[in-house]
Enzyme design. Structure first.
Site, PDB file in Angstrom:
ATOM      1  N   CYS A  92       1.604   5.054-104.990  1.00  0.00           N
ATOM      2  CA  CYS A  92       0.884   6.012-104.157  1.00  0.00           C
ATOM      3  C   CYS A  92      -0.558   6.169-104.658  1.00  0.00           C
ATOM      4  O   CYS A  92      -1.513   6.110-103.887  1.00  0.00           O
ATOM      5  CB  CYS A  92       1.608   7.356-104.174  1.00  0.00           C
ATOM      6  SG  CYS A  92       1.093   8.475-102.866  1.00  0.00           S
ATOM      7  N   CYS A 106       5.210   9.175-100.999  1.00  0.00           N
ATOM      8  CA  CYS A 106       5.800   8.022-101.680  1.00  0.00           C
ATOM      9  C   CYS A 106       6.647   8.491-102.849  1.00  0.00           C
ATOM     10  O   CYS A 106       6.227   9.359-103.614  1.00  0.00           O
ATOM     11  CB  CYS A 106       4.711   7.114-102.250  1.00  0.00           C
ATOM     12  SG  CYS A 106       3.698   6.311-101.017  1.00  0.00           S
ATOM     13  N   CYS A 163       3.181   8.269 -95.609  1.00  0.00           N
ATOM     14  CA  CYS A 163       2.979   9.098 -96.790  1.00  0.00           C
ATOM     15  C   CYS A 163       1.808  10.048 -96.531  1.00  0.00           C
ATOM     16  O   CYS A 163       0.734   9.619 -96.119  1.00  0.00           O
ATOM     17  CB  CYS A 163       2.705   8.224 -98.008  1.00  0.00           C
ATOM     18  SG  CYS A 163       2.180   9.179 -99.458  1.00  0.00           S
ATOM     19  N   CYS A 203      -1.142   9.009 -99.380  1.00  0.00           N
ATOM     20  CA  CYS A 203      -1.874   7.742 -99.335  1.00  0.00           C
ATOM     21  C   CYS A 203      -1.800   7.070 -97.975  1.00  0.00           C
ATOM     22  O   CYS A 203      -2.484   6.078 -97.723  1.00  0.00           O
ATOM     23  CB  CYS A 203      -1.371   6.785-100.418  1.00  0.00           C
ATOM     24  SG  CYS A 203       0.235   6.055-100.030  1.00  0.00           S
ATOM     25  N   GLY A 220      25.460 -11.428-112.187  1.00  0.00           N
ATOM     26  CA  GLY A 220      26.251 -10.386-111.539  1.00  0.00           C
ATOM     27  C   GLY A 220      27.556 -10.065-112.232  1.00  0.00           C
ATOM     28  O   GLY A 220      28.238  -9.107-111.872  1.00  0.00           O
TER      29      GLY A 220
HETATM   30 ZN   LIG Z   1       1.822   7.451-100.929  1.00  0.00          ZN
END
Ligand SMILES: [Zn+2]
Ligand SMILES: Nc1ncnc2c1ncn2[C@@H]1O[C@H](COP(=O)(O)OP(=O)(O)OP(=O)(O)O)[C@@H](O)[C@H]1O
Ligand SMILES: [Mg+2]
Lengths: 278, 258
Positions: free
Chosen positions: A270, A264, A239, A242, A30
Site C-alpha cells: 500500500c 490494502c 483501496c 492507495c 507438499g
Molecule cells: Zn492500498
C-alpha cells in the site's frame, strides 16, 4: 550480539537436523515431514514452527521481513522480528523487495517474490484432511495412496448447500500433481501466487511438528470442479489509501454509523503503491 | 458362449485362534452371476464373505481374481493400496448395518459422490446427476439428495448404501444380509429393488442370507454352509428342489413348513 545465545537461538545440531528435514521436504513437494521440534521462547500458536524454520536457514547476510495478516507493524510480527534481530544481529526490513527471507502469518505479499527470496509460512494445522478424518494413521494412508475423494466431497457439499464453494481461506491445493497441501490460513486470493512461484516456500508447524515445502517453479493447483472452477475474491471497491484495485482488501469500520472503508491488507504494498502514484 | 470367470477360490480357510471360521472352501464365480451363501447362524457365512472381500486375511487358501483390466491376479498378495482401490470403486460391500457403509457426516449425494470421485473426473453436475439417477433407481426420492443419512429411515439408509455402491458400476458386489436389520415388509421391498437392479445392470454379486426365499428369488448358484464348511453347492433351483445333503434337506423342508 548478546552473549548466551547461539546464532539464531537454536544450537547447531538442532539447526542441522531441521535443515535435513527441509531438504527432504523440498525433495517431496507438499509432503509433511515430521521433525523433532524444539521449544521456542514463545507459546505454540504464535509461529514457533515458522520461527524454527527461519532460525535454521537464516544467515548473517539475510534481510528479514516478518508479516502478520499482511502487516509489518503488528505486535506478533514486531516481536518475531526483534527476536531475530537480537539473536542474529541481522538487518530487517518492511520492504518486500529488499527482503531475502520473509516469515509470514496468513498472507503472501502482493509484490511478486523472486528466485533470491525464501518465504516461511507459520502453520497452525498442517493436515488438510484433519477435519474430514480425525485419525492420523488413516490420513497418512490417504496421502500415501493418494485417496483424496473426501476433499472433493467437501467442495461438493458446499456447492450443494450454498451454490458455490464458500471456503475463503486455507483453501486446499494440490502440489506438483501429487500431495494435497494446506496453504495455511491465507485468503484464497493468495493461492494463485503459490503456483510456479520463483521463491522457495517453506512451511513450519510448531505444535504438530511438521515441515513441508514447495520448491520454486512448482505447480500448485487449487482444488475445484471442471464446471465450478476455482475463483479468487474480488471487490467492487478499491483501496481507500492507495487506490489499488489489484490487492487483497481488508474491510474496516470507520465511524459509529458503521461506514465501511477498504484498505490494502499488505501495508508495504500500500505504501509503495501510494509513493509510486504520487 | 464364453462367460468370463472373475473369481477362483481354492481351499479357503480361516481360523479364529482354534475356532473354525470357514474351511476348505472352493468355488468359481462367473461374470453376471449371483452367488448365494446360506447356512445357520455361526456356520461361517460372514467369515467367508470377509475373506473374499479383503476385510480379513484368511489363514490359508487362494483367491484368484480377473479384473477388467490387468488379467488374473492373486488377490491375497495384492498390496494394500491396490486392495483399497479395488474396494473403493471396482468392488463394493453392502453392509448389513447401513451406518457401517455410509459417512453420516455428509449428505446422501455426498456419499454417492465420494465413491464416484475415486474414479470419475471432477465434474459437479456429473456427480449430482449420477447421484440423483441412482437414488431414483433404488426408489428413493431424489429431492432428498442433500439430506443427511440420519434423516432417513433404516430402509432408506440401506437403499442409499446400495445406491452408493452401485453408482461406480462395480464388477463385484458383496452383501451380508443386506436386509437383516429391517422390518419384514421393508425387507421385501428392498429385495424387490435389488432384484430388478441386478438383472438390469448385470452385476456380479455374492450375497449372504439365511432366508431361503431370498435365495430362490435372487441367486443363480448356492453354497450351503454348516460348521464352517460347504456341505452342498450347485445351481440354486437344483439345490432347493433336489437337495442331496441331509442338512440341505432339513433346511429346505423347514422353509416349506413355514
Ligand atoms: Zn492500498
Ligand atoms: N471375530 C471372531 N473371533 C472369534 N470367533 C469368531 C469371530 N467371528 C466369528 N467367529 C466364529 O466363527 C464362526 C463363524 O462365524 P460367522 O460370523 O462367520 O458365522 P455366520 O454364518 O455369519 O453367522 P450369522 O448367521 O450369525 O451371521 C462362529 O463359530 C463364530 O462364533
Ligand atoms: Mg454373519
Amino acid at each position: 550480539m548478546k552473549t548466551g545465545f547461539n546464532f539464531a537461538y537454536l544450537d547447531e545440531a538442532t539447526k542441522r537436523m531441521i535443515r535435513r528435514k527441509i531438504l527432504k521436504a523440498v525433495c517431496i513437494p507438499g509432503y509433511q515431514c515430521p521433525f523433532g521440534g524444539r521449544e521456542m521462547p514463545l507459546a505454540y500458536g504464535w509461529g514457533t514452527g515458522g520461527m524454527q524454520v527461519t532460525a535454521s536457514i537464516i544467515g548473517k547476510q539475510d534481510i528479514l521481513k516478518v508479516i502478520d495478516q499482511g502487516a509489518d507493524d503488528t505486535t506478533n510480527a514486531v516481536s518475531i522480528k526483534n527476536f531475530f534481530k537480537r539473536v542474529c544481529n541481522i538487518m530487517t526490513t518492511d520492504r518486500t523487495t529488499e527482503a531475502s527471507l520473509i516469515q509470514t502469518r496468513h498472507r503472501i505479499p502482493e509484490t511478486t517474490l523472486n528466485k533470491d527470496q525464501i518465504i516461511v509460512y507459520q502453520v497452525p494445522q498442517p493436515e488438510p484432511l484433519r477435519k474430514l478424518e480425525p485419525k492420523e494413521k488413516e490420513t497418512r494412508k490417504l496421502h500415501a495412496y493418494k485417496e483424496y475423494a473426501l476433499m472433493h466431497v467437501k467442495l461438493y457439499e458446499e456447492i450443494s448447500q450454498f451454490g458455490s464453494v464458500i471456503k475463503t481461506w486455507a483453501y486446499p491445493v494440490e502440489t506438483n500433481n501429487r500431495y494435497i497441501t494446506d496453504p495455511t490460513p491465507i485468503p484464497k486470493f493468495d493461492n494463485p501466487k503459490m503456483n510456479n512461484m520463483e521463491a522457495l516456500q517453506l512451511f513450519g508447524a510448531g505444535r504438530e511438528k511438521r515441515i513441508y515445502a514447495i520448491p520454486p517453479y512448482t505447480k500448485v493447483k487449487s482444488l475445484d470442479f471442471d464446471d465450478h472452477p476455482f475463483e479468487i475474491q474480488t471487490w467492487d471497491e478499491c483501496c481507500s489509501i492507495c487506490g489499488s484495485t489489484k490487492s487483497y482488501l481488508d474491510e474496516i469500520i470507520i465511524n459509529n454509523e458503521g461506514k465501511k472503508n477498504f484498505i490494502c491488507s499488505d501495508t508495504d504494498f500500500c505504501k509503495s503503491n501510494l509513493e509510486k502514484n504520487k | 458362449m464364453n462367460i468370463k470367470k472373475i473369481m477362483h477360490v481354492e481351499n479357503l480357510t480361516h481360523f479364529y485362534g482354534n475356532q473354525i471360521g470357514c474351511k476348505g472352501i472352493n468355488f468359481d464365480l462367473y461374470k453376471g452371476e449371483i452367488l448365494g451363501i446360506v447356512g445357520e447362524s455361526g456356520s461361517g457365512k460372514s467369515t467367508l464373505l470377509k475373506c473374499l472381500s479383503g476385510e480379513i486375511s484368511p489363514s490359508a487358501g487362494k483367491i484368484n481374481i480377473s479384473l477388467d483390466q490387468g488379467g488374473v491376479k492373486d488377490f491375497l498378495s495384492l498390496p494394500e493400496q491396490e486392495k483399497r482401490q479395488l474396494m473403493r470403486s471396482m468392488w463394493g460391500i453392502v453392509h448389513q448395518n447401513p451406518r457401517d457403509g455410509l459417512n453420516l457426516r455428509i449428505s446422501a449425494g455426498g456419499n454417492i459422490a465420494e465413491r464416484l470421485l475415486n474414479v470419475s473426473e471432477k465434474n459437479y453436475s456429473f456427480l449430482r446427476n449420477t447421484g440423483k439417477y441412482w437414488m431414483e433407481k433404488t426408489e428413493m426420492d431424489s429431492d432428498r439428495i442433500d439430506e443427511f443419512p440420519l434423516s432417513f429411515s433404516g430402509g432408506m439408509q440401506q437403499r442409499l448404501q446400495i445406491s452408493k455402491i452401485l453408482s461406480s458400476n462395480p464388477q463385484i458386489v458383496f452383501m451380508d444380509e443386506p436386509t437383516g436389520g429391517l422390518d419384514v415388509s421393508v425387507q421385501a421391498k428392498i429385495l424387490d429393488t435389488i432384484k430388478s437392479i441386478v438383472r438390469d445392470i448385470n452385476v456380479t454379486m455374492i450375497i449372504v442370507t439365511h432366508d431361503l426365499a431370498v435365495v430362490r428369488f435372487l441367486t443363480d448358484k448356492l453354497l450351503v454352509m454348516k460348521d464352517g464348511i460347504v456341505v452342498e453347492t450347485g445351481l440354486t433351483d437344483r439345490v432347493l428342489d433336489d437337495p442331496q445333503h441331509s442338512y440341505t434337506q432339513l433346511l429346505t423342508s423347514s422353509i416349506l413348513q413355514v
